[in-house]
Design a protein around this motif. Structure first.
Motif, short mmCIF file in Angstrom:
data_model
loop_
_atom_site.label_atom_id
_atom_site.label_comp_id
_atom_site.label_asym_id
_atom_site.label_seq_id
_atom_site.Cartn_x
_atom_site.Cartn_y
_atom_site.Cartn_z
N GLY A 25 0.82 -1.21 0.00
CA GLY A 25 0.00 0.00 0.00
C GLY A 25 0.85 1.26 0.00
O GLY A 25 1.97 1.26 0.51
N PRO A 26 0.35 2.32 -0.57
CA PRO A 26 1.09 3.58 -0.57
C PRO A 26 1.10 4.19 0.83
O PRO A 26 0.22 3.94 1.64
CB PRO A 26 0.28 4.46 -1.53
CG PRO A 26 -1.12 3.92 -1.41
CD PRO A 26 -0.97 2.44 -1.21
N GLU A 446 -0.62 -5.21 5.28
CA GLU A 446 0.61 -4.75 4.65
C GLU A 446 1.53 -5.91 4.28
O GLU A 446 2.29 -5.83 3.32
CB GLU A 446 1.36 -3.80 5.59
CG GLU A 446 0.61 -2.54 5.97
CD GLU A 446 0.59 -1.50 4.86
OE1 GLU A 446 1.24 -1.72 3.82
OE2 GLU A 446 -0.10 -0.48 5.02
N PHE A 447 1.44 -7.00 5.06
CA PHE A 447 2.39 -8.09 4.86
C PHE A 447 1.85 -9.32 5.57
O PHE A 447 1.19 -9.22 6.61
CB PHE A 447 3.75 -7.70 5.45
CG PHE A 447 4.83 -8.74 5.31
CD1 PHE A 447 5.43 -8.97 4.09
CD2 PHE A 447 5.24 -9.49 6.40
CE1 PHE A 447 6.43 -9.92 3.96
CE2 PHE A 447 6.24 -10.44 6.28
CZ PHE A 447 6.84 -10.66 5.04
N SER A 448 2.14 -10.48 5.00
CA SER A 448 1.69 -11.73 5.62
C SER A 448 2.73 -12.81 5.37
O SER A 448 3.32 -12.89 4.29
CB SER A 448 0.34 -12.15 5.02
OG SER A 448 -0.07 -13.38 5.56
N THR A 449 2.98 -13.62 6.39
CA THR A 449 3.95 -14.71 6.26
C THR A 449 3.56 -15.86 7.17
O THR A 449 2.83 -15.66 8.15
CB THR A 449 5.36 -14.22 6.62
OG1 THR A 449 6.26 -15.32 6.54
CG2 THR A 449 5.41 -13.64 8.03
N ARG A 450 4.06 -17.03 6.85
CA ARG A 450 3.84 -18.17 7.73
C ARG A 450 5.04 -18.38 8.66
O ARG A 450 5.05 -19.31 9.45
CB ARG A 450 3.58 -19.43 6.90
CG ARG A 450 2.26 -19.37 6.13
CD ARG A 450 1.87 -20.73 5.58
NE ARG A 450 0.63 -20.66 4.81
CZ ARG A 450 0.59 -20.55 3.49
NH1 ARG A 450 1.71 -20.55 2.80
NH2 ARG A 450 -0.57 -20.49 2.86
N ASN A 451 6.04 -17.53 8.52
CA ASN A 451 7.19 -17.59 9.42
C ASN A 451 6.91 -16.85 10.72
O ASN A 451 5.94 -16.10 10.83
CB ASN A 451 8.42 -16.94 8.76
CG ASN A 451 8.85 -17.69 7.52
OD1 ASN A 451 8.51 -18.85 7.33
ND2 ASN A 451 9.61 -17.02 6.66
N PHE A 452 7.79 -17.06 11.68
CA PHE A 452 7.85 -16.28 12.92
C PHE A 452 6.75 -16.58 13.92
O PHE A 452 6.80 -16.09 15.05
CB PHE A 452 7.86 -14.77 12.63
CG PHE A 452 8.89 -14.37 11.61
CD1 PHE A 452 10.25 -14.51 11.88
CD2 PHE A 452 8.52 -13.87 10.38
CE1 PHE A 452 11.20 -14.14 10.95
CE2 PHE A 452 9.46 -13.51 9.44
CZ PHE A 452 10.81 -13.65 9.72
N SER A 453 5.73 -17.32 13.56
CA SER A 453 4.67 -17.69 14.49
C SER A 453 4.10 -19.03 14.06
O SER A 453 4.12 -19.38 12.87
CB SER A 453 3.56 -16.64 14.51
OG SER A 453 4.03 -15.43 15.06
N LYS A 454 3.58 -19.79 15.01
CA LYS A 454 3.12 -21.14 14.72
C LYS A 454 2.08 -21.17 13.61
O LYS A 454 2.10 -22.03 12.73
CB LYS A 454 2.55 -21.76 16.00
CG LYS A 454 2.13 -23.21 15.86
CD LYS A 454 1.69 -23.77 17.21
CE LYS A 454 1.28 -25.24 17.07
NZ LYS A 454 0.84 -25.81 18.37
#
Length: 673
Positions: A25-26, A446-454
């Motif tokens: 997003g801007p 803004e961002f999504s990942t499957r890392n860093f949390s269960k």
């Protein structure tokens, strides 16, 4: 080369598959504290008196606005609108001049608060004379420095009382609390030295009114700089003042903040701005009485444009009374003065002659005034044998505005009534700058990942208030998105390392998901330490503080979290440390739905001195100490759970006893750091 390209690309694709597709997003909000403060200043200046369209509109709000000004000056507990006994006066000595006597005296404005003064009384008066109260500015000698003004008035037949300020008179008290000493708790106390000076000035007028030599229907006031601001405040509060001239005493908030002239101003130059006024609101309260705004064109403390703005806005109110002739703006070349060649002095004297005696004497007829200092500071001194016993001038800031009393509740119902009461007062006096109509949050991922949390992690952003887009980092450590789950909201602190807040979870992330939040000024919206002094003072002049803005951010974050998938809206907990623990406690009080608090490094009170350079914890919130203090705010979390990480200060013993008395001691948990 094609073969090498394919091999290099493969691992990049593999990593990318771990990330949910999302648009970047801007940055649609400035996220800049200076931009924000400047915008607010422009808005407040534009809004001042803007909703007043006719005399009826003004008369409907005038009495309320006067009471609000009294409150912002810290004078609500004083008999401003009630009959008062005359102050106790001690006459020390008299100097005899050819045309007048100078009486050296002091008076007691309130218990054990004494004001040194010189009273100039014309000789051979045949009837009661008009009087002018001259209020000193920030000169290092006061009755001495400004004596020529009193002499000129007395030569023209005026009784003149010239009174000293707390700061630079015979007894050197304090004006520069936040400015110089780091006493930002003045904002929390609702204390401003301007309020003491207004009270001392009103008591000076009480003194003048009691004199047989004075016609109490013909009283004026004037002064320059700090005395100029007093020449706005006093006639706005006290309608016995029939004419006023304010010299170099005020500029618009737009000018003060956008041009940074605030950085050169004493704390007394703006009241505690609870109701987000500009000086034009104060000027409106003087109408329709004769009022001159006098200003030089190259004053380093006020741009001429910022003063003209005030004049134009106040003139509108005079117009509703058909009294446009009663307000004028007097300009002259020069810096912070009466003009390069003192050219405003004679017109000011001409003004008082016209308005208080009916005599039309032109400035040309008056001619150039004698500006010499005939009498030395020692000659005019009042305390020749020392100041009065028990004089509170040096410590008046400690007691002038009463602090909230400690409370002991007999039962939970009394505590709940107290909680509801202080919530209302805090909303009205501490958090009045919260936007009345919250803006759309415009939330986005803004961002999504499957890392860093269960079960993955998402970073969301939302707009709590125009000018800011803040981020909350939601880590699904215990439950997947598909399940409704409790969330611990961790409030990151200013200037901390990336993982510095993790210990606040104390292992609870196995039972709840975790959200990390940076309120404004923290993380990527932070500002340099050397800007903190300017920001703290500017924010307060605009009716808010760093801490109160962060409370609003947390409240909006709570609302936003409750809208997210997988967040149980009734199972949100907060963890915070230090100054953010104070923010957490107030946010929980105002929100009313936070389940538990985990707090570390709690301050014992918000009534604490800061660093002179403005750095360090920003605990102040306008007027809060008139209403409550942080231990009582936290007690209002009862009966919900509180986890203390480390031992809290003794100031929280009352909280412990309250929980124990009401049978909820199990809801208090102490954990080792």
């Amino acid at each position: 080369m094609k073969y090498i390209y394919a091999i290099l690309l493969f691992p990049i694709i593999s990593i990318a598959q771990n990330v949910e597709s999302t648009l970047i997003g801007p940055m649609d909000q400035p996220n800049n504290i200076h931009y924000y403060l400047n915008r607010v200043a422009v808005e407040l200046t534009a809004q001042s008196l803007d909703s007043i369209n006719n005399l009826s509109d003004w008369e409907d709000v005038k009495a309320l606005k006067r009471r609000q000004l009294v409150d912002m000056l810290g004078l609500s507990s004083y008999p401003i609108f009630e009959p008062r006994i005359q102050p106790h006066v001690v006459r020390v000595d008299t100097i005899s001049e050819e045309n007048f006597d100078i009486v050296k005296l002091y008076y007691e404005s309130t218990d054990d608060l004494y004001v040194p003064a010189n009273l100039y009384i014309p000789k051979n008066l045949k009837e009661a004379a008009p009087a002018v109260l001259y209020v000193c500015g920030h000169a290092h000698t006061q009755k001495h420095h400004y004596q020529s003004h009193a002499r000129a008035l007395a030569d023209q037949g005026f009784v003149c009382l010239i009174i000293e300020t707390l700061q630079r008179g015979e007894v050197r008290g304090e004006h520069l609390g936040a400015y110089e000493n780091g006493w930002f708790q003045w904002y929390s106390r609702g204390y401003n030295p301007a309020g003491v000076e207004v009270w001392n000035g009103m008591r000076g007028i009480d003194l003048l009114s009691s004199l047989k030599e004075v016609d109490d229907s013909k009283i004026g006031v004037t002064g320059i700089s700090g005395g100029g601001s007093q020449s706005w405040y006093l006639p706005a509060v006290d309608d016995r003042i029939m004419a006023a001239v304010a010299v170099a005493g005020a500029g618009s908030l737009e000018g003060q903040i956008c041009q940074n002239t605030i950085d050169d101003h004493c704390d007394c130059m703006m009241p505690i701005n609870t109701y987000q006024w500009d000086f034009s609101d104060i000027g409106g309260l003087i109408a329709p009485r004769p009022f001159v705004i006098a200003q030089t064109r190259h004053d380093g403390y006020y741009s001429i444009e910022s003063v003209r703005t005030l004049y134009e806005k106040v003139s509108k109110i005079y117009g509703f009374y058909n009294a446009e002739e009663n307000i004028s703006m007097m300009e002259a070349p020069g810096g912070h003065s009466y003009g390069e060649n003192e050219e405003m002095r004679s017109p000011i004297l001409s003004f008082f002659l016209r308005e208080l005696t009916g005599k039309k004497v032109s400035p040309e007829e008056i001619g150039a005034l004698d500006i010499s200092k005939k009498w030395s500071d020692r000659d005019l001194a009042v305390y020749v044998d020392g100041q009065p016993k028990n004089d509170r001038t040096l410590t008046i800031q400690e007691t002038f505005v009463p602090k909230a009393e400690k409370v002991d509740w007999a039962n939970p119902d009394e505590l709940f009534k107290y909680r509801d009461s202080i919530k209302g007062e805090l909303i009205a006096q501490t958090f009045a700058a919260f936007p009345p109509n919250p803006c759309a949050m415009e939330g986005r991922k803004e961002f999504s990942t499957r890392n860093f949390s269960k079960y993955g992690r998402e970073i969301y952003s939302f707009v709590p208030e125009q000018g800011w887009r803040l981020k909350v980092d939601l880590r699904r450590t215990a439950y997947p998105k598909e399940e409704l789950a409790p969330v611990i909201l961790v409030l990151n602190s200013p200037n901390q390392g990336k993982w510095a807040s993790s210990h606040l979870l104390v292992g609870r992330n196995k039972d709840a998901n975790v959200a990390y939040f940076n309120a404004r000024g923290i993380g990527e919206t932070g500002w340099a330490d050397d800007q903190q002094w300017h920001i703290r003072r500017s924010a307060a002049w605009l009716g808010r503080t760093i801490a109160s803005m962060r409370v609003y951010d947390v409240l909006r974050c709570l609302d936003y979290l409750r809208s997210l998938k997988g967040v149980d809206p009734d199972e949100i907990h907060i963890a915070a440390s230090g100054e953010m623990a104070v923010v957490a406690a107030y946010a929980a009080l105002l929100d009313g739905r936070v389940n538990s608090l985990a707090l570390e490094n709690l301050p014992a009170s918000q009534d604490v001195k800061g660093e002179p350079n403005g750095r360090g914890p920003a605990l102040e919130m306008l007027n809060c100490l008139k209403i409550t203090d942080i231990p009582e705010v936290l007690t209002c979390h009862f009966p919900n759970k509180i986890l203390f990480i480390g031992d809290p200060p003794e100031a929280y013993d009352g909280l412990m006893k309250t929980y124990e008395k009401f049978g909820y001691s199990d809801s208090l948990i102490k954990l080792e750091k």
